[in-house]
Design an enzyme around this catalytic site. Structure first.
Site, PDB file in Angstrom:
ATOM      1  N   GLU A  74     -17.352 -43.239  22.839  1.00 32.34           N
ATOM      2  CA  GLU A  74     -16.506 -42.342  23.625  1.00 32.34           C
ATOM      3  C   GLU A  74     -16.730 -40.882  23.233  1.00 32.34           C
ATOM      4  OE1 GLU A  74     -13.643 -40.614  26.103  1.00 32.34           O
ATOM      5  OE2 GLU A  74     -14.837 -42.446  26.205  1.00 32.34           O
ATOM      6  N   HIS A 301     -27.129 -50.254  38.066  1.00 27.97           N
ATOM      7  CA  HIS A 301     -26.500 -50.293  39.389  1.00 27.97           C
ATOM      8  C   HIS A 301     -25.752 -48.985  39.652  1.00 27.97           C
ATOM      9  CE1 HIS A 301     -25.310 -52.232  43.023  1.00 27.97           C
ATOM     10  NE2 HIS A 301     -24.029 -52.289  42.716  1.00 27.97           N
TER      11      HIS A 301
END
Length: 339
Positions: A74, A301
């Site tokens: 993160e 994707h």
């Protein structure tokens, strides 16, 4: 600064933004969005805690179990986002100074820096609101919007012009809207962890129809995993989210395919690029379902969606550009004297 140097800077920013979008997808798919429970630091630090003493201190003051690996994922995402913010500040100042020579609208010059500020707020709300799907999806769409804006800047500042008739240009805008909606639906699938809710292809859990209460999963203000009444979403609700994403994919295939064929008939190589990107994205979507969402394919994707967006934005930005010779003539003297 020369015109070529400016173009390189703009395309570098496009690449940086694309990396940030892909990194955000990676963090989300690794379930590391709450790797740091506070913002902008991580457990009150500029780095994720990783020593025994730091972890014990974080658990004592923040509660819960600390996962250093998720915290670092993160924080790296936040570092890259901060770097993009600084890059955009300098780029915006430079483009504002030369916007007349580049024939770049003032709104396009300042829009990316406005979006990146709002993205920072969405990043904070993503943490403080505990991955609320509406906020996380907005954060994803903000990243894609920023990517589209910096790509439009780079395309407009680069030489070359793609003549498109009025009908084809309108068609390209419609296709862009169709793809943008599919990106939003894909983000909603991801942020609701519904990517594996349909366990087959082409059918979804053996069915081709939506449940009667399919709309329950699409309320934008509910908490993660819950309906607006606080009841847990069931597998049918998640499958409906996934199924609608698949259904709209049919519209994307038709829209992008028709635009690509129209471009190819006019001898435009952009048509081949669009067909290639569309084929890749279809293959990645099917492979993710059949193979159980492996991380590399899932991230790819997201990248495929970004690629389709980039191609469409570049097409429209170049089509709107003025005559090449005039742009070059007006830009070169400005940049040569600014060295």
């Amino acid at each position: 600064m020369s015109q070529r140097t400016l173009q390189r800077l703009l395309w570098f920013t496009v690449g940086w933004t694309l990396v940030l979008v892909m990194l955000g997808a990676y963090v989300r798919l690794e379930d590391a969005g709450l790797g740091c429970p506070d913002w902008p630091g991580c457990y009150g630090r500029l780095t994720a805690p990783d020593s025994h003493h730091e972890i014990a201190h974080a658990e004592q003051h923040y509660g819960g179990e600390v996962d250093p690996a998720k915290g670092w994922k993160e924080m790296i995402h936040r570092y890259v986002a901060g770097g993009l913010g600084l890059l955009l500040l300098g780029q915006t100042a430079l483009l504002w100074r030369h916007r007349a020579a580049l024939r770049m609208p003032a709104l396009l010059v300042v829009a990316p820096i406005c979006v990146v500020i709002f993205q920072a707020l969405l990043g904070m709300w993503t943490v403080t609101l505990k991955l609320m799907p509406g906020v996380v999806t907005s954060h994803l769409l903000g990243g894609m919007t920023m990517l589209a804006l910096v790509a439009a800047q780079a395309a407009r500042a680069s030489p070359g012009r793609l003549p498109l008739d009025g009908a084809l240009r309108i068609g390209a805008w419609i296709v862009l809207a169709v793809v943008a909606l599919q990106i939003a639906l894909g983000g909603w699938v991801s942020t609701n962890y519904a990517a594996l809710a349909c366990d087959g292809f082409p059918a979804c859990r053996g069915n081709y129809h939506l449940p009667d209460d399919w709309q329950v999963g699409f309320h934008p203000l509910r908490e993660l995993g819950l309906t607006m009444d606080g009841v847990a979403l069931d597998i049918d609700h998640l499958a409906a989210i996934h199924w609608i994403h698949r259904l709209w994919a049919v519209a994307v295939v038709i829209a992008v395919g028709l635009l690509a064929l129209a471009l190819l008939r006019r001898g435009r190589r952009a048509g081949a690029w669009l067909l290639g990107a569309l084929t890749l994205q279809i293959g990645l979507g099917i492979a993710n379902v059949l193979l159980g969402l492996p991380l590399p394919l899932a991230v790819a994707h997201n990248g495929g969606a970004a690629l389709l967006l980039l191609l469409l934005v570049g097409l429209l930005a170049r089509a709107r550009q003025g005559e090449t010779v005039h742009v070059q003539a007006s830009v070169r003297p400005v940049f040569s004297t600014a060295r």
